[in-house]
Design a protein around this motif. Structure first.
Motif, short mmCIF file in Angstrom:
data_model
loop_
_atom_site.label_atom_id
_atom_site.label_comp_id
_atom_site.label_asym_id
_atom_site.label_seq_id
_atom_site.Cartn_x
_atom_site.Cartn_y
_atom_site.Cartn_z
N TYR A 40 38.46 62.47 135.44
CA TYR A 40 38.74 63.84 135.88
C TYR A 40 39.29 63.89 137.31
N ILE A 41 39.11 62.77 138.06
CA ILE A 41 39.82 62.64 139.34
C ILE A 41 40.92 61.60 139.06
N GLN A 76 31.80 58.90 146.50
CA GLN A 76 31.60 60.02 145.56
C GLN A 76 30.21 60.64 145.78
N SER A 77 29.42 60.79 144.73
CA SER A 77 28.16 61.54 144.90
C SER A 77 27.13 60.83 145.79
N LYS A 80 26.37 62.53 148.93
CA LYS A 80 25.45 63.69 148.99
C LYS A 80 24.13 63.29 149.66
N PHE A 109 25.89 67.02 136.66
CA PHE A 109 26.00 67.17 138.11
C PHE A 109 26.87 68.34 138.53
N ASN A 129 26.26 69.40 142.35
CA ASN A 129 27.38 69.82 143.21
C ASN A 129 27.11 71.14 143.94
N GLU A 173 41.38 64.17 144.44
CA GLU A 173 40.30 65.11 144.08
C GLU A 173 40.62 66.53 144.57
N ASN A 180 34.89 72.24 141.14
CA ASN A 180 34.23 72.37 142.44
C ASN A 180 34.70 73.61 143.19
N TYR A 204 33.72 68.35 151.68
CA TYR A 204 33.06 67.75 150.51
C TYR A 204 33.97 66.71 149.84
N CYS A 208 33.26 62.50 149.80
CA CYS A 208 33.25 61.75 148.53
C CYS A 208 34.24 60.58 148.57
N TYR A 256 21.08 62.17 138.21
CA TYR A 256 21.36 63.41 137.45
C TYR A 256 20.44 63.57 136.27
N SER A 272 23.66 57.60 142.37
CA SER A 272 24.90 57.09 141.78
C SER A 272 26.09 57.95 142.20
N GLY A 273 27.28 57.42 141.92
CA GLY A 273 28.51 58.18 142.13
C GLY A 273 29.50 57.87 141.02
N VAL A 274 30.43 58.79 140.74
CA VAL A 274 31.34 58.59 139.61
C VAL A 274 32.38 57.49 139.80
N GLY A 310 27.75 59.93 133.61
CA GLY A 310 28.49 59.70 134.84
C GLY A 310 27.89 58.61 135.72
#
Ligand code: DON
Length: 331
Positions: A40-41, A76-77, A80, A109, A129, A173, A180, A204, A208, A256, A272-274, A310
């Motif tokens: 998706y990115i 990525q995440s 956060k 997420f 998010n 992104e 988002n 943001y 990421c 998540y 984790s991150g995507v 994810g």
């Protein structure tokens, strides 16, 4: 199980553990074909899905690395976790927790459902998010670069170098992340944002897109395993109470809607991150048996093929195996 040596902190045992970890990485790399890289990115799609790398960094100084360890990938995440820590350090823990809750959602997420359904006074937690964008809006500074500065400073203190922004991933992104933007507009409507919407989203997307390696994630992990103190320099980088809350959030919300399973089958705080990164924290533990890393360790994993939640598919399996072999669970 690896057993039977009196002292795990020797060159010989490091070599021995290295052989095990090399075998495990080789074995779990086969599982990468059961997942898919994030698509998706647009730019994340271009990564080789078969990559798998890990670094385990002990509080005692021992380091084991295996697989694709030189590979850079974006936070990525996982970012956060850092924005939450920086917001707590600059605005104060109660300021932050008055505006974002610490409860798992059981939802994806990027879900917006809970916000709307429950007419919440605040987003569920800083790792979904909606909560993460709210926390990013709390960072001080009028531009995205000023807001990001304390994140880069924290990273520089932890890693010993200043990581760079992956501008291509950021732009990819920024130009594609309609969900988002929708979350941002909804947060703006209900009055949760503390900064301008566009600046907040720009910050943001940039947070990421900071490039790291598995070594970097392991170092962040080992500092959290030491309650915020760098085990090499003994300097307190993150206040103990902030580190503790961060670890509690990692355990309950870090993976998540797979956090419950991860806590059950792996049993350590993780985020984790995507892009396929995972940072995991194994605090010191008391065991009768003689096991590696009893003193605690940080683990960085990278495996860009993801499961349906994810999270890195091979990365989780590798972590589960290591946690069971070395009895890393905190429970
Ligand atoms: O908000 C996004 O879509 C991403 N930049 C970060 C999401 C993410 O890494 C979720 N992780 N599993």
């Amino acid at each position: 199980m690896v057993q039977g040596t009196a002292n795990w902190n020797t060159e010989q045992t490091a070599e021995w553990l290295q052989e095990y970890v090399d075998d495990w990485v080789k074995f779990y790399r086969k599982h990468t074909n059961e997942g898919n890289v994030a698509s998706y990115i647009p730019l994340l799609k271009e990564v080789d899905p078969d990559l798998l790398g890990i670094t385990i960094m002990g509080r005692n100084g021992m380091k084991i690395s295996s697989g694709d360890i030189g590979q850079q990938f974006t936070l990525q995440s996982i970012s956060k976790l850092l924005t939450f820590i920086v917001a707590c350090m600059t605005r104060g823990i109660s300021y932050v927790l008055n505006r974002v809750d610490v409860e798992p959602t059981g939802e994806a997420f990027n879900s917006i459902m809970h916000l709307e359904l429950n007419e919440l006074k605040k987003p569920f937690n800083p790792f979904v998010n909606a909560g993460a964008i709210t926390v990013t809006s709390m960072l001080e500074g009028k531009t995205s670069d000023l807001k990001l500065e304390p994140i880069f400073e924290l990273l520089e203190k932890m890693l010993g170098y200043r990581p760079s922004l992956n501008v291509d991933v950021y732009e990819s992104e920024r130009d594609s992340s309609m969900r988002n933007r929708a979350i941002g507009y909804y947060l703006l409507e209900i009055g949760f944002l503390e900064s301008d919407l566009n600046i907040t989203l720009e910050t943001y997307f940039k947070q990421c897109s900071i490039d790291v390696t598995v070594d970097d994630l392991a170092k962040i992990g080992v500092i959290l395993a030491s309650d915020g103190v760098d085990p090499d320099t003994r300097e307190e980088i993150i206040p103990r109470q902030v580190a503790r809350i961060a670890k509690a959030l990692m355990l309950t919300c870090g993976m998540y809607d797979a956090s419950g399973k991860f806590a059950t089958y792996v049993g350590v705080p993780a985020k984790s991150g995507v892009s396929g990164g995972i940072v995991a924290v194994a605090p010191p533990r008391v065991r009768e048996e003689n096991l590696p890393f009893l003193d605690g360790c940080g683990i960085g994993v990278f495996g860009p093929a993801l499961d349906e939640k994810g999270n890195s598919i091979a990365g989780i399996r590798l972590l589960r195996h290591i946690a069971s072999q070395w009895d890393l669970s905190i429970f």
